[in-house]
Design a protein around this motif. Structure first.
Motif, PDB file in Angstrom:
ATOM      1  N   LYS A  85       1.450  -7.719   4.489  1.00 55.25           N
ATOM      2  CA  LYS A  85       0.208  -8.042   3.742  1.00 55.25           C
ATOM      3  C   LYS A  85      -0.753  -6.405   3.000  1.00 55.25           C
ATOM      4  CE  LYS A  85       0.093 -12.456   7.031  1.00 55.25           C
ATOM      5  NZ  LYS A  85      -0.856 -12.915   7.648  1.00 55.25           N
ATOM      6  N   HIS A 114      -3.552  -7.297  11.188  1.00 57.67           N
ATOM      7  CA  HIS A 114      -2.961  -8.343  10.232  1.00 57.67           C
ATOM      8  C   HIS A 114      -1.434  -8.591  10.637  1.00 57.67           C
ATOM      9  CE1 HIS A 114      -6.848 -10.388   9.516  1.00 57.67           C
ATOM     10  NE2 HIS A 114      -6.892  -9.279   8.231  1.00 57.67           N
ATOM     11  N   ASN A 116       2.353  -8.455  11.711  1.00 59.72           N
ATOM     12  CA  ASN A 116       2.399  -9.651  12.337  1.00 59.72           C
ATOM     13  C   ASN A 116       3.945  -8.698  13.555  1.00 59.72           C
ATOM     14  OD1 ASN A 116       4.949 -10.530  13.961  1.00 59.72           O
ATOM     15  ND2 ASN A 116       4.003 -12.702  13.670  1.00 59.72           N
ATOM     16  N   THR A 152      -1.009 -10.671  16.261  1.00 58.26           N
ATOM     17  CA  THR A 152      -1.569 -10.009  15.577  1.00 58.26           C
ATOM     18  C   THR A 152      -2.286  -8.979  16.176  1.00 58.26           C
ATOM     19  OG1 THR A 152      -3.004 -10.822  14.085  1.00 58.26           O
ATOM     20  CG2 THR A 152      -0.681 -10.851  13.256  1.00 58.26           C
ATOM     21  N   GLU A 155      -5.938 -11.526  16.464  1.00 55.81           N
ATOM     22  CA  GLU A 155      -5.614 -12.748  17.011  1.00 55.81           C
ATOM     23  C   GLU A 155      -5.590 -11.884  18.946  1.00 55.81           C
ATOM     24  OE1 GLU A 155      -2.698 -15.664  14.155  1.00 55.81           O
ATOM     25  OE2 GLU A 155      -1.919 -13.615  15.144  1.00 55.81           O
TER      26      GLU A 155
END
Length: 451
Positions: A85, A114, A116, A152, A155
């Motif tokens: 991303k 963002h 992972n 992430t 999150e």
């Protein structure tokens, strides 16, 4: 666009392996990694898409003019962003602090909010270290399954600021909850941690829901369960919150296979159907507890050897050293050794790990009145003997391994479906071996999905 390319498995350690593509573009061309990744996604399965794309002026060559893959494997990938991303820098002080922790744990210089964790090369041991450092910096203990709820930085920052702690250490863990297929419920080995199932769940595909059932006691507060029958009752209740009725798809790795067998029995006694039970690299129970006469120093030494093997490090520990210390001092000593070797874990979590491993190893489960069940057995090609527990297990199960089904035939409906997969008892679940396991498991489950 590209004049030359090579793809290799970059191995930072035997538990940290990533596909890396090295590219030489046409003169004047600039390769956009996101566009290249999108192009490959249209043509290749996810597991064949490299984690990183590295642009070089020339590929190194051997004296006879072939690509020097050994030289490529020595190149560092830590300076290359691995996210598919668009990079988004940390926006808050919490995200900034988390990015620093991620960079340290994953050995990458730049981490976007963002990105992972698992796609950057994170695995179960690094996840434990990551969460330990988060607890140290933020003063809040997140459950081991937190990374499945959000892998992430953005999150995790939300989880850290959340006041909702309901069932944060609940046994049922949604590793990959999406998809239209019947869910697969999988039990972990004697360590009780389901984090290492991430790669298997990932390679099973986005349409296969995959749930793990982690051990009670991982929070360091609750005592571990000591009877397989009790574990099965507890886990079955959790499973039926997701899938109230069969047919069920169950699996278990090592000790977890015995728990899965008991869950299968209890479901069938209730009139439910089990469509497939997948056994990962273990024999039927051999009715002999492991380490029945060991003292605490032996258990701590054994766990140290297992951790060292998984970290691909030679930890300088010995039973004689631990035996001279009181129990609390033993944990403090091991904690310091692990910290020196780059693996941070809280003493509380370390104690929980040893307690669960000990309880599961000493469980003496004798299957009773098992209904015939469709069974698949996945055997690891290699045998690791990294600890006294694994050596003892191998000794106790040797007579069972003389027979192809490792004793599972007595519980099978028809013949046991047997597969041999690359790796050993541990590395069968990690890259690149897990891709083969996932492919074979997916084929087994797909045959019964419509049953």
């Amino acid at each position: 666009m590209v004049t030359e390319n090579a793809v290799i498995v970059h191995e930072a350690s035997k538990t940290d392996k990533r596909l890396v593509a090295y590219l030489v573009p046409h003169q004047g061309q600039v390769i956009e990694n996101t566009a290249l990744r999108d192009f490959l996604k249209e043509r290749l399965p996810d597991y064949m898409i490299p984690s990183a794309f590295v642009t070089l002026e020339n590929l190194p060559l051997t004296p006879n003019g072939k690509i020097d893959r050994r030289a490529l494997s020595q190149l560092s990938v830590s300076n290359y962003p691995l996210s598919e991303k668009t990079f988004v820098a940390p926006r808050t002080s919490d995200e900034e602090l988390l990015a620093g922790i991620w960079g340290s744990v994953l050995n990458v210089e730049r981490v976007g909010v963002h990105d992972n964790f698992f796609e950057l090369g994170g695995h179960s041991l690094l996840a434990v270290s990551l969460l330990a450092q988060i607890e140290q910096q933020f003063g809040k203990q997140l459950p081991l399954a937190a990374l499945f709820q959000g892998a992430t930085i953005a999150e995790l920052a939300l989880q850290l600021n959340s006041t909702d702690t309901t069932n944060s250490w609940a046994p049922l863990v949604a590793i990959q909850p999406h998809g239209t297929k019947r869910p697969f419920f999988c039990l972990p080995g004697a360590g009780g941690n389901v984090l290492y199932y991430y790669q298997l769940a990932h390679h099973m595909g986005i349409d296969q829901p995959f749930y793990g059932l982690q051990a009670v006691g991982l929070d360091g507060e609750t005592a571990p369960e000591t009877r397989v029958e009790d574990m099965a009752i507890h886990y079955l209740q959790e499973i039926q919150t997701i899938q109230p009725q069969g047919p069920y798809l169950l699996g278990g790795h090592s000790f977890g296979a015995w728990v899965a067998l008991e869950i299968s029995k209890q479901l069938q006694l209730k009139g439910e159907k089990v469509a497939r039970l997948a056994i990962f690299d273990t024999t039927v129970p051999f009715n002999q507890p492991i380490g029945i006469d060991w003292d605490e120093a032996q258990w701590i030494t054994d766990v140290a050897h297992i951790i060292g093997s998984l970290l691909d490090r030679e930890l300088e520990v010995s039973y004689a050293e631990f035996q001279q210390l009181e129990t609390q001092a033993q944990f403090s000593y091991l904690h310091e050794i692990l910290k020196q070797n780059g693996w941070l874990i809280s003493i509380k979590q370390l104690q929980a790990l040893v307690k669960i491993f000990k309880a599961n190893c000493q469980t003496n489960y004798v299957p009773q009145a098992i209904p015939a069940t469709p069974l698949s057995l996945f055997k690891a090609r290699d045998i690791p003997l990294v600890s006294q527990a694994s050596t003892q297990m191998e000794s106790f199960s040797q007579h069972l391994k003389q027979e192809a089904s490792w004793g599972w035939g007595q519980y099978a409906e028809g013949l046991v479906d047997i597969h041999v997969v690359p790796g050993d008892h541990h590395t069968m679940m990690s890259q690149p071996n897990v891709q083969v396991l996932a492919e074979k498991l997916r084929a087994c489950l797909d045959k019964v999905q419509s049953a």
